[in-house]
Design an enzyme around this catalytic site. Sequence first.
Site, PDB file in Angstrom:
ATOM      1  N   GLY A  71       0.827  -1.190   0.000  1.00 43.89           N
ATOM      2  CA  GLY A  71       0.000   0.000   0.000  1.00 43.89           C
ATOM      3  C   GLY A  71       0.862   1.241   0.000  1.00 43.89           C
ATOM      4  O   GLY A  71       1.717   1.400   0.857  1.00 43.89           O
ATOM      5  N   THR A  72       0.619   2.144  -0.942  1.00 47.49           N
ATOM      6  CA  THR A  72       1.509   3.271  -1.170  1.00 47.49           C
ATOM      7  C   THR A  72       0.696   4.456  -1.666  1.00 47.49           C
ATOM      8  O   THR A  72      -0.365   4.283  -2.253  1.00 47.49           O
ATOM      9  CB  THR A  72       2.565   2.897  -2.240  1.00 47.49           C
ATOM     10  OG1 THR A  72       3.258   1.734  -1.821  1.00 47.49           O
ATOM     11  CG2 THR A  72       3.555   4.020  -2.483  1.00 47.49           C
ATOM     12  N   VAL A  73       1.212   5.672  -1.447  1.00 48.90           N
ATOM     13  CA  VAL A  73       0.646   6.849  -2.106  1.00 48.90           C
ATOM     14  C   VAL A  73       1.747   7.539  -2.887  1.00 48.90           C
ATOM     15  O   VAL A  73       2.915   7.530  -2.503  1.00 48.90           O
ATOM     16  CB  VAL A  73       0.010   7.836  -1.106  1.00 48.90           C
ATOM     17  CG1 VAL A  73      -1.173   7.206  -0.408  1.00 48.90           C
ATOM     18  CG2 VAL A  73       1.029   8.351  -0.090  1.00 48.90           C
TER      19      VAL A  73
END
Length: 531
Positions: A348-350
């Site tokens: 999970g990354t932005v």
Amino acid sequence: MHLRSSHHYPSRRSAVLADNMVATSQPLAAQAGLSMLARGGNAADAAIATAITLTLVEPTGNGVGSDAFAILWDGNQLHGLNASGRSPAAWTPERFSGLDQMPQHGWNSVTVPGAVSAWVAISERFGKLPFETLFEPAIGYAEGGFPISPKIAGLWKRGGDILGQQPGFAETFLPGGVAPAAGARFVNPGLAGSLRQIAETKGRAFYEGALAEAMVSFSDAHDGTMTLDDLANHRVDWCGTISKAFDSTTLHEIPPNGQGIAALMALGILSHTSVRDLGTDDPCALHLQIEAMKLALRDTEAFVGDIDHMTNVTPSDLLDDGYLADRAAEIDPERATDFGSGAPKQGGTVYLTAADASGMMVSFIQSNYAGFGSGVTVPGTGIHLQNRGCGFSLDPASPNIVGPRKRPFHTIIPGFLMGRDGPLMSFGVMGGPMQAQGHMQMVLRTQLWDQDVQMAADAPRWRVTEGLEVACESTVPRKSLETLSQMGHKLLLEEPDSAFAFGGAQLIHCLPGGGYAGGSDPRKDGAAVGF
């Protein structure tokens, strides 16, 4: 890059054109960054404000307890920043002996978080606005609440189902014992207080003060090994970039411990193939890209780790043009080959990118690793911590074997494209093993096949998994799928919106006459905004 009047792919979006721009995966965060530009700040200020706000509004992908990397064009030169943290000093290989793999959750997956240090470092070197100003939008949303966007709500529920029993998680992220639904208003007063302390002390509270003490105390209570020395010894590295040319453009990535080198290797391999003679969605072009990516990922998994521990094979060895030409010669143009490729685990990354009218451009990424990271949430602070430690290997022969004060292999990578006369595009494709693969696909679509940034983001994607397996979005043309299958690829069809499977692209491309074109992935809730 030309601007198209119509799309080849399903989308209701078109490229956004402006002189000042922010693109990211959550609209409130994009607007937070844009507000800094409107107040006289620059792209560095906008990027930091966006990143800070994302820790609140998209906690499924990042948080104050994340790591970060950035590539920044200051108008004259590129700068690369590695703000990933190292393992606690107590993390010897013996501590994890008897395990088949590194822990995925809990304190024994938590490395020192680096995101806060990235905000401080970029602001001190390049920012115009006061550091405290950059926190105002996030603190306002943390205290007053904000409505949760739809895709994040789905990921939130998934994270809650997996991590609900982790220390401190439910107290902050499961109000009333359940994950909040799309449109529900979420407040996080603990995080508001933590952000104030970070803003007022320029990050010192997080690494040396009250917040550091709270993290270490909570670690001690739950069999963790994080110490005040581990946090206080954290340092960022202005590490520059590594690069590879493809015709008249050059892709820049952060040096290892990240997987950006895989995108460079794949482009280098492709430069020795016939891909230039093929059309955008020609199945033979897809085949060559898949094979090049398999080769690059195989080498990345085998040789890449903390650059200080890559003693046998260096980045220069992996990017040597003669070596990449030899690798390209292994590709059968008509048949899929099992190169023994492997890809990192999903996460999970932005990602965000910002650009201003002065010409400054920022490519910035921060991440928990898995959704909500380790699940560990420090009570009363709103700080949830990454699980980057599970990126280490337990293989003694690997340069990525776990060890004390060492950086693990990272999936998160910001990308930047340079042309002969200056910057072309600041971009990224968040999403675990998709990132290097997405970088390659975005470069080819925008540069070789001349698609605009929104069309490139909309286009169907694929990602190699292992062996001959290739996951494809169900929107890939049926004829292409049939041909790839006949070539021996084992295809797995997935829906385009399935979590982080095919990533989320955010892109800002320079326009020939000045200004920018921005694109934001329809697979996410985000937006490209500008004025």
